[in-house]
Enzyme design. Structure first.
Site, short mmCIF file in Angstrom:
data_model
loop_
_atom_site.label_atom_id
_atom_site.label_comp_id
_atom_site.label_asym_id
_atom_site.label_seq_id
_atom_site.Cartn_x
_atom_site.Cartn_y
_atom_site.Cartn_z
N GLY A 1 37.61 57.44 47.73
CA GLY A 1 37.46 57.75 46.30
C GLY A 1 36.79 59.09 46.06
N GLU B 1 26.88 59.03 48.50
CA GLU B 1 27.70 57.85 48.79
C GLU B 1 28.20 57.90 50.24
OE1 GLU B 1 29.90 55.67 45.43
OE2 GLU B 1 31.54 56.51 46.57
O1 F6P Z 1 31.22 53.45 43.25
C1 F6P Z 1 32.01 52.97 44.27
C2 F6P Z 1 33.41 53.43 44.19
O2 F6P Z 1 34.14 52.65 45.06
C3 F6P Z 1 33.58 54.90 44.50
O3 F6P Z 1 33.63 55.18 45.84
C4 F6P Z 1 34.86 55.18 43.80
O4 F6P Z 1 35.01 56.55 43.63
C5 F6P Z 1 34.64 54.43 42.50
O5 F6P Z 1 33.94 53.27 42.89
C6 F6P Z 1 35.88 54.10 41.73
O6 F6P Z 1 36.73 53.23 42.41
P1 F6P Z 1 38.22 53.01 41.94
O7 F6P Z 1 38.93 54.31 42.03
O8 F6P Z 1 38.78 51.98 42.88
O9 F6P Z 1 38.20 52.49 40.52
#
Ligand code: F6P
Length: 546
Positions: A267, A353
């Site tokens: 992410g 993170e």
């Molecule tokens: O905060 C944790 C996380 O998994 C990040 O690593 C990621 O960028 C964010 O949440 C959003 O996740 P998603 O794109 O699956 O909605």
């Protein structure tokens, strides 16, 4: 491969940190007229000066030796070649492939991922061109004027940061907006002034399960329906970026209008994938490609350059040295460039993170600090807020100063003023001002001896506070791409040396899971299943609501 504590270079560095405890940066500059030349390098339109850190050749040699012992070069190769270096999730880590402009094949499980990447880039270009040219229309036949990205974390911070940073390159064909917070204030503020007939929502979520994003997307859908009164309008006004086809379809978005990414895109490293769609919609696809090219240039530098001239490696090693020498557990990032106002927030996620971990790759608790607390904001505003602590506080905070030779929006006299502050701050942090000089100044102001001695300790600046300076030619797509990649590779290098898994984020899961249960309690019956504080707070919140 060695454990960090088994490396003789690590032990040498700990000894050097004790020896250098009293060394002042001022003296290092006085001893070596070539210090700036010796400890700076230029890479992809960026001058990187690390001379204002308490480094010597002996320290640098030991740091390079440490990187060698931890097999940094091997780890770089493994990442670029698609090895499953995200060990706790069994995944490759291939943001470098997303911007691999050389198009050389990269294999994951014997599949050349460049084919998938190129296909998705072509899909993005086609879609972007349609929207920007006005061929793609809203449900009432009007062209799209506003793109609203709904996503959080890595599905928000990157596109938001880059569209802000490159707004000077936009043609105002399309405006972009971002909704990340599940606080209804944000969705209301963003949508209130917009015309639903001309809005395109990009629902960006790798998992398509993130509750903040799903709640906001549902509200946006309701808002559209309140205007269109026709489910078919969703097709014209919603696209998705995700790996989760079923969830996208279930939400009601036509999967033909879904852009994909892959499990080997983390992410916080996803800006180079279709998560970058708002950037391309805002700037045009060619500029998005320039961003990729800038990052690719940095990728080649990182992979090919020997350590002694490798900017990301040096940036990483300087950080590790500062944590040893000063016990520094913070890193402040200070852009002196208005377009980079969200850069610190972006790097904060990437760094904390990735490397905010307390166990090594084999699950043993580490005995050394890992990711620093990354914080900061635009430097010029920070000067009038928290710089007092940077200069005279009881803690050493290594600082990265980022500025540009040319402003992206030149206004007479402003950039010179800004940059005078930029240079002054790094000098002041390094040099400080000693008792002798302060005394002379106070004498010149006519203070008597008693007044001078009373004031003296308050006015002395010890200096010797470390900083890096990154001086860009200007903030343009290519340079910005290179700058982001520089930090990504810094973070990667530190993770390798600290022997931690930089690509999972289990630490954010616990709170997410608890929140789901608590939401059910807020909407229904309290279970009193928590500690007395949490129970008490939930009960209080419920009882006080009108
Ligand atoms: O905060 C944790 C996380 O998994 C990040 O690593 C990621 O960028 C964010 O949440 C959003 O996740 P998603 O794109 O699956 O909605």
């Amino acid at each position: 491969m060695l454990k960090l504590s088994q490396s003789s270079y690590w032990q040498e560095l700990q000894a050097l940190a004790l020896t250098h405890g009293e060394t002042h940066l001022r003296d290092l500059f006085a001893e070596d007229a070539g210090r700036f030349q010796n400890y700076s390098l230029r890479v992809q339109n960026i001058l990187f000066d690390y001379s204002k850190n308490c480094l010597t050749d002996e320290v640098m040699e030991a740091l390079f030796g440490l990187a060698g012992d931890m097999d940094l070069q091997g780890a770089i190769e493994r990442m670029y070649r698609g090895a499953k270096i995200n060990t706790t999730e069994g995944r490759a880590v291939l943001h470098t492939a997303l911007r691999n402009r050389s198009n050389a094949p990269v294999f994951v499980d014997e599949i050349n991922v460049m084919e998938q990447i190129n296909q998705e880039l072509a899909n993005m270009r086609q879609f972007v061109d349609k929207v920007r040219s006005g061929e793609w229309l809203g449900y009432s036949g009007k062209r799209i004027t506003d793109v609203v990205n709904i996503g959080i974390g890595g599905s928000n911070l990157g596109p938001k940061m880059v569209t802000q940073a490159l707004s000077a390159y936009a043609d105002n064909n399309i405006r972009v907006h971002f909704i990340s917070n599940v606080d209804g204030v944000e969705v209301a503020e963003v949508l209130r002034p917009l015309n639903p007939e001309q809005v395109l929502f990009v629902v960006a979520s790798k998992t398509f399960t993130t509750s903040e994003t799903m709640t906001n997307a549902q509200t946006a859908r309701n808002w559209l329906m309140a205007s269109a009164f026709d489910e078919r309008a969703v097709k014209n006004h919603f696209v998705a970026v995700s790996t989760n086809v079923e969830a996208v379809a279930e939400f009601g978005i036509d999967t033909e209008h879904m852009f994909t990414m892959w499990d080997w895109v983390g992410g916080r490293y996803s800006i180079w994938s279709a998560i970058g769609l708002p950037i391309a919609l805002y700037l045009g696809f060619d500029q998005f490609e320039d961003l990729l090219t800038g990052a690719h240039d940095m990728d080649r530098h990182f992979r090919d350059q020997p350590m002694a001239s490798n900017a990301p490696v040096i940036l990483a090693l300087v950080g590790i040295w500062n944590s040893l020498l000063h016990g520094a557990q913070c890193q402040v990032i200070l852009p002196y460039d208005q377009p980079l106002k969200s850069f610190t927030a972006y790097i904060q996620q990437a760094d904390m993170e990735s490397n905010g971990k307390h166990v090594d790759q084999t699950g043993n608790r580490v005995s050394y600090p890992t990711a620093p607390v990354v914080w900061g904001q635009l430097g010029i505003d920070g000067q009038h807020a928290f710089y007092q602590l940077l200069h005279q506080g009881n803690v050493i905070v290594p600082a990265d100063f980022i500025g540009s030779v040319e402003s992206s929006t030149p206004v007479r006299g402003h950039h010179e003023n800004l940059m005078a502050n930029f240079f002054a701050q790094t000098e002041a942090l390094m040099n400080g001002i000693g008792a002798g000089q302060v005394r002379e100044q106070l004498q010149a102001q006519g203070l008597d001896d008693k007044q001078i001695e009373d004031l003296l300790p308050h006015k002395v600046h010890e200096g010797n506070r470390p900083s890096n300076t990154l001086l860009l030619d200007r903030v343009d797509p290519r340079t910005l791409g290179a700058l982001i990649a520089l930090y990504e590779h810094k973070i990667f290098s530190q993770g390798v040396i600290w022997d931690i898994c930089s690509f999972d984020q289990w630490g954010v899961e616990l709170g997410k899971t608890l929140a789901q249960g608590i939401l059910a309690e807020i909407n229904g019956h309290s279970t009193n299943a928590h500690d007395s504080s949490t129970n008490g707070l939930i009960d209080y919140f419920k009882s006080q609501r009108s």
